[in-house]
Each structure stands twice: as structure tokens, then as C-alpha cells.
Scaffold this active site. Sequence first.
Site, PDB file in Angstrom:
ATOM      1  N   ALA A 784       0.802  -1.098   0.159  1.00  0.00           N
ATOM      2  CA  ALA A 784      -0.244  -0.103   0.123  1.00  0.00           C
ATOM      3  C   ALA A 784       0.776   1.347   0.249  1.00  0.00           C
ATOM      4  O   ALA A 784       0.940   1.343   0.979  1.00  0.00           O
ATOM      5  CB  ALA A 784      -0.823   0.137   1.549  1.00  0.00           C
ATOM      6  N   PHE A 803      -2.999   8.088  -0.867  1.00  0.00           N
ATOM      7  CA  PHE A 803      -3.040   6.736  -0.281  1.00  0.00           C
ATOM      8  C   PHE A 803      -3.537   5.886  -1.546  1.00  0.00           C
ATOM      9  O   PHE A 803      -5.051   6.029  -1.707  1.00  0.00           O
ATOM     10  CB  PHE A 803      -3.223   6.739   0.825  1.00  0.00           C
ATOM     11  CG  PHE A 803      -3.606   5.697   1.911  1.00  0.00           C
ATOM     12  CD1 PHE A 803      -2.529   5.011   1.502  1.00  0.00           C
ATOM     13  CD2 PHE A 803      -4.813   5.009   2.406  1.00  0.00           C
ATOM     14  CE1 PHE A 803      -2.943   2.775   2.711  1.00  0.00           C
ATOM     15  CE2 PHE A 803      -5.289   4.196   2.971  1.00  0.00           C
ATOM     16  CZ  PHE A 803      -4.300   3.072   2.994  1.00  0.00           C
ATOM     17  N   HIS A 804      -2.928   5.048  -1.373  1.00  0.00           N
ATOM     18  CA  HIS A 804      -3.934   3.669  -2.200  1.00  0.00           C
ATOM     19  C   HIS A 804      -3.573   2.253  -0.875  1.00  0.00           C
ATOM     20  O   HIS A 804      -2.436   1.521  -0.664  1.00  0.00           O
ATOM     21  CB  HIS A 804      -3.700   2.804  -3.779  1.00  0.00           C
ATOM     22  CG  HIS A 804      -4.149   1.716  -4.106  1.00  0.00           C
ATOM     23  ND1 HIS A 804      -4.781   0.863  -2.957  1.00  0.00           N
ATOM     24  CD2 HIS A 804      -4.991   2.253  -5.275  1.00  0.00           C
ATOM     25  CE1 HIS A 804      -5.352   0.075  -4.475  1.00  0.00           C
ATOM     26  NE2 HIS A 804      -5.725   0.945  -5.412  1.00  0.00           N
ATOM     27  N   SER A 805      -5.076   1.872  -0.167  1.00  0.00           N
ATOM     28  CA  SER A 805      -5.355   0.850   0.355  1.00  0.00           C
ATOM     29  C   SER A 805      -5.091  -0.182  -0.251  1.00  0.00           C
ATOM     30  O   SER A 805      -5.126  -0.595  -1.188  1.00  0.00           O
ATOM     31  CB  SER A 805      -6.297   0.890   2.203  1.00  0.00           C
ATOM     32  OG  SER A 805      -7.273   0.694   1.153  1.00  0.00           O
TER      33      SER A 805
END
Length: 947
Positions: A784, A803-805
Amino acid sequence: MAPKVREGDAVVALSGKWISWAHTAMAYSAFIGALVTGLALHYQKIVENEYYGYPQEWFPSVSATIGDRYPERAVFQFFIAMTSGPRLLLVALWYILTARPNTSLPKIIAGVGVFRTLSCGGWTYVTSTDDHGWHDIFMISYLVATLPWTLGCLALSPNNPKAVKYRKILAGSFFGTLVPLVYYFIQHKVHKVPGAYTIYAFYEWALVLFDVGFDAVTALDFDGFELILRDVKGSSRGKTQQVADAVLEKDQDKPIGNIFGAQFLWVNALDAAADVYNGFIFWSMLTSLGLTVWYFPLWHMGISGYEVMVMCTVSPFLLVNASIRSLIIQNVRLVYLLSLSGLLAYLTETPEYRLFSVAFGVSMSCLAWAATWYAERSQLPRLESRILAWSIGLVASSVAKFAFRTNNPIWPIMHAENGGWNKMGLLLAALAIARSRRTVTDNRGGIAPADRPKTSPFLAGLGLAGLLFGLHSLLSDSSTMILWVWEGFPVRGPIAANGVLTIAAMAVGILAGIFFKGPLSNWINLLLAGVGAFIVTSHHNWFGYMGALLLAVTLMALTTPLVTSAVRHGPMTFGLGFLIYNILVLAHVWVVAYAFVPGGPLMREHTDWVMTATVVFLGAGVYASPRAESINTKRTRSGKAAPSRFASYYTYVLLAIQLIALATSYLRFPTNDYVPYHAKDKVITAGIWTIHFSLDNDMWSSERRMRDLIKELEIDVIGLLESDLQRIIMGNRDSTQYLAEDLGMYVDYGPGPDKHTWGSALLSKFPIMNSTHHLLPSPVGELAPAIHATLDAYGELVDVVVFHSGQEEDAEDRRLQSEYLAELMKRSPRPLILMSYLVTKPNEGVYNTYVGEKSGMKDIDPSDWDRWCEYILYKGIRRSGYARVSRSTITDTELQVGKFVVGQPESSDEQMNEEQVPEGLRFPSLFRGHGVRDHRYHVFDEPRYFV
């Protein structure tokens, strides 16, 4: 009574050296006169730049001095006009001095000299205020022409030791000054360091002194001329030996003598250009294969079955059969023509058929090149020429992508609507095949070893595989290794415009392969390749990039010996090489796609393993290469193999490509003068978008469509997810370069391809003061990525996080990531905007970690219950509006946009009508109703505004 003038007497005799002195005096008077006038009349104005003035900056640059102010501009233009006459005479005398039979180089240099003179007049009399575009065109033309003029004058210098000495000193000083010049320009333009522009100005003035001084040296050569015009020393009759003659006579048994000692013929130059263009076509199609394959697992979210098409490259296995091999070699031009189906693929709308067309074209191209190399196996100079063309074709492909900001204009994902040059590329390919493939013959003598038996074809195949993979994965785009070492702001390493250095390193490697041959050179290159691979894999910023450049040089230098070794070991080697190359390509994908592929966890984040395997395979190839090139090779008196004289034409083509790269770098260097859309209202319009690797639903490159939507929505700051395209399977691209340069935005590319994420990037109209890359806890699933940046927004510092979870299936990963990010946001003392992909429903699960007391963050619209992926959160800043815009067919995810007002406190969640909102805080009305191009406000059908 005056004496009678007899026939043959000189009525007026003027030494040619006065032409040089007149040129020097007028040129220096133009610059020094403008400088003295400017310092006397407008000192503080001409030392001021866009960031600082006196006393931080205290000496003017050349451009500021000779610019638009009167009378400095008039002084400069007057003396430049006076310089033009002596200048053209200087060029003419230089041609007369250096012209000799059976060579076209003096004519070429004379033409460059005239062109350089005219372009100087262009940027002198068309200022940037008059017409910025044409001023830049003339200036770039002048700078680009300086390189061949300088090198040509050095090569053609008469054998005058004093003149040659001064030319070398001044030329070395000129090009050596470029390094600190660029460094201090970056310090000024990117880092905004006070005083850096003053130091830059001194180096800029030094360039002027060296440039004019270089031409002043002609006074030492023209001393033998008397104008009327009588040559008292016979210099113009080819009687005086030139430096080039002396060098070639002295070094006739050395590579440089064999290469540059031949007569220049335009027909040979055309053949070389056609060969190189065929190499360009090969690399263009090969780099498009992975890209068209990638479309299918991308939309299937896993293995689709179409991945088997990567194996189309193993077609050289067909050459193992003698009958098929003979048939292919006898009809190799037809095979090359069949390979053009890969270029015709853009005409096919259906993605599956487009992939099949590309795969067939790549299959035919690999087969044709392997057959060509094998057919030339007993003619080493011809074989080396084919390999050179193939190598320089890779450089040309990289330059094309550099010029088109990482997209190749003839790829099948391109067409006229998104900037493709497919028709032009196809036409030139057909002409190139017709020109360069008419002389391939099958010579059956073969390359035989001089001092040891052949080793295993498997080892040679490993070497070919390592070479193919290294060239494709690291050098098919000039910015790939730049992004490997990118660490964010402040800038501490190379940027995309520095890709010209990667391209230059590739050229140096090719030249090194021409001039330095033999087993010792191969082993030294292998050792240096290992050092470069280690540095670029384990270090970042400029030091890491130095390793990248070293690796680029050595990979290109190893190309000829490793391909020659493959030819020597027979046609089976090519099939093995491409097969093992395919395995490396898959491993290269497995390191990041481990969560979606069988056996993925074994390769998780192991780029180091892939790099190590590449170097080991190169070593196997070097070991398998012969100690002596060929028993049939023409040798010099010293016993060393003589390179083909035809190599000189490939060197000229390579130089021309380098000049294009240099001009492109100049045009692409960021201006860093970007302005937000609504500065008067102190508004930040922020967006988040998952761009699906810049391939739209129909397998077309989507950068231009994304640009149009971002521009029309007037977005100042945007986070882009799924943005890391710097892998073979994704075409080694970077869409953020096109978007940032076209939209006028600063860009943080995010964690590089060596960080094994799917990518996150930040584009901003506001200067990025600092940025840090984070890899959040991901014990099971995909990594992530996050960018935490601080922007200078209207004089106030505002933080943003992109942000990319992790995936929905990895609940523990997402929990750990939410806690990490919540703590990060909580610690920030400044206003903060989060642009994110959270994979949760509102008010459920980890949403309550991201929003609330743990993070200090608020949801941009708590009443919007219909969300799962994209969220915009904020704290410490007034949120004024929120909109959701449909994606059309660009990607699989909508674009979410929020408006914030800097310097005002957080507002309530109470909504109000658009009529109550000031004009500068409103969203564009363009997307109401049916919108444009299938983009419209959806879910609520209109934007929402907050009190």
C-alpha cells in the site's frame, strides 16, 4: 607614375586572419557592450529573476542582459549584425581550407556553419517577448548545431599543433561548463536557491567566451590565406595534411582509422538510416506486446489466458529446421513485411484482435532478425552492422518515447485522436524494409573459434536472454531508472527531463562496443554492469543514478559480443534466448503481482533476485563468447579484428538521434511557474482518481482524455492511483510526465518501480516543499503506497496525502494500514487533505479509524453513503464543495473532487445552494445534465456546497 599592375600581382592583399579577428571583435563587442550598458543603466532590473532580486542575485544572465530593454538590446543587435559578414566569410574560408577530394564532411560542416549563423540571427532578432515559440526554436537549433560544428572543426583541423591545442582546450571548456551550468540552473529553477542564478550566469557568460574563442582560433589557420584570393601556402588544394589525415594514417590499424577513414557516400548513409529504422520498428513492436497483453489480466483482475501471447517471441526456434531456415532466409524481406502487422494493429478496434495482430507481428520480427543475423554469420563486419542497427534502433525507440513523454507514437494503443503517428510510422517502415533488406545473403562459411571449441548453446542463450531483458526492462524508456532512484521533494536526484543522460549513456556504450573489443573488454563490461546493477538497486538519488548510467553503458557495450556469440552457437540459441527472456519478464511481473498469480509469494518484492539473475545470465553469455572473433574476419597488421568502415554511418545516425534527444530535453525541462485556477479566492480544488494504468476500456492510451477532464474541472491538486507503469508488461511508461507538463503542474511520481507497488502519484499547481514516500504494513496482500507532501498554498503550508490501501480480502492488512495512516495524519500540525482509496463502506470497519479522533480527520461529505473505494478527508481547512464526476470509458473508477479555502477554519456539514456560493468557489457548469464526452456530475447529479 604608378607602376603598372601585371597579371598575377595582388592589387590588394589582406591576410585571412583578419576575418577571424573581425568576427571575434564584433561578437565580443555585442555581448560585452550589452553587459556594460545594462550594468550602467538597469543594474537591479537585469539581475532580478522570478524568485529573487538584488542583493541575493547580483550578476545578470546573458538572456537578461541582451533581452528586451533599450538600449542594451539595440547595442547587442547592432554588433551582431556587424558580425554576420565576417561570420559567413569565416565559414567560407574554413570550407576552402578543409575541402579535399572524396569526402563530404567539409561540405556538411560548412552547411552546419551557415545554419548556425542563421539560427543565431533568429534568436537575436526574435526575442521571447516577440514570439516565445520561435525564439526557442532558433535557440535550440543554434545549441544543437554547436555540437557537430565543434566536433567537425576538430576533425578537419589542419595539422597545426598550436591551433589544435587551443581548439581542444576551448571545446573541452565549453562542454565541461555545461555540467555546472545545468546544476545551478536546477538549483535555481527547481530548488529556488538564493544566489544560484548568479552563479549560473557566470557559467552562461563563460559559454559565450568559449564559443566565440573557439572560432577565433581560425586566425592561426587563416594566416596562410591572402584575400584576393590567392592561396600562398596551397592550403586549399589538398596539399596540407589535416589532423584527420594524420590520425587516420597513424591509426589506420585501429578501430577509429578503419571506421572514419572511408569516403562518405549518401547512399550508404541512407542504408544505415533504413537499417536503424528497422531496429526501431522491432523495439517499438516488442515493447507494445506486453502492453496489449496487460489489458486482459487488468480487466479480469487475474490470469486471463491471453498471457500466453508473450511466448510469440520464441519463433526463432523455427530456424533449427534447415529447410525452414533456408526458406526464411531466402524470403527474409517478406518476413519483415509480415511483421508490420504489429503496426497495422491500431486499425483493429477489438482488443483481442489487436493483441493477436501485435503477437503475430512480434513473432515475425523476432524470426526475421534472428534469420538476418544468422545469414550474415560468415561476414563479421556485415553482422556487426546489423547488430549496430538493432542497438541504435533501441536508442531511437527510447528517444521517440522521450519526445512523446513515454508513449511510442506508433504503438497499437495510439491513434490520431490521442497523438499517434501510426500512418507515418508504417509508411517509413515499408520504405526502410525495401531499402535495407535487399542484400541479405546466406553465407554458409560460419563463424569458427580460433582457440577453443564452442561452449553450450544454452550458456549463449542465457547471455542473450539477460541482454534482451536488461535492454527492455531498463533502457526501453529513458525515465525508467530515473524513477527507480526517485525519492520525492526536495529534488535530490534526476528528473524526467534528465532522461537525455540515460540516452547519452546508451550511445557511449554503443561506441565503446565499436572501439573496444575483445574478451578482456567483455569481462570488464560485465564487472561494471554488476557494479551498476548493485548501485541502482540499493541506492537512490544521484548516486543511484550514477549506477544506472554505468549499467546503461555496459549493457549496450555487451550487445555486439553477446549477439555474435549467439550466432556462433547456432539458431537454437535464439529460441532459447527468447524463451528464457520470457521467463525473466514473468518474474519481473511476479515481484509486484504476487497477490494475483500462482507462486507469487515466492517472488514477492524480489527485484534483487531478478537483477542478480540478469547479471549472472550476462556472465554466462560472456563466458560462452569466443576469445577470437572469426577466422574469416579481416585483420589489421597488428592482428586485431578491423571494424566495418560502414560503422561510421551508424555513428552519424546515432549522433543525429542524440541531437534530437538534447533538443527534447531542453523543451521538456519544467518551467516551475505554475498558477492555480482561482488564486484570487485562495481555493484548492483537490481530486482523487484511480486511472487504471492509463489504458481505457477499449485499450487506447488515455492520457489526453484524462488531461482534458482534469483541466476542465480546474483541479489544482490531484492524487493518481494505479499510476506505476514502469514495467515491461505496462510498456515502461509514466503518464504523470505528460499530465504534469501539459497541465503545468509539479509532480511527485511516488514510490518507484523498485518499491513493488501499483503506484500513487501527486500532481500540484502549488510548489511541493517536501514529500515523503511510505509503504504501509502489508504482511499478506499487495503493498500500500502513500505520499505525504507539504505544499506552499498561497503562502501557507498545507499537507496532502495520497494513499491506496490493500485489497478487500486482506482485512488484517487494511487494519494495520489504517492505524499507520491515522497516526501519520494525527501528527501533522498543518491543515491536511487526504485523497485516498480506502476499500470500506462509510461508518463501517476501518472507516472509523481514518475518520474520527484517532486521525483527527473529517469526511468531506458524511451524508454520502454510496462509496467504497475513493474518499476525500480533511482537517484544519474549510471545505466548501464536493462533486463526483463519471469516468466515461477512461477507467473503471469515477473522479472525486473537493474544494477547500486556505486560511479559513473548518465549516459545518450544512449544505447550501450554488446560487449562494461565490463564483470562484463553484464547480464548472460544463458537467451538469448530460455533461461532455460522457463526463457528468453523477450520484447526486450536481455538486454539493457547504456553509
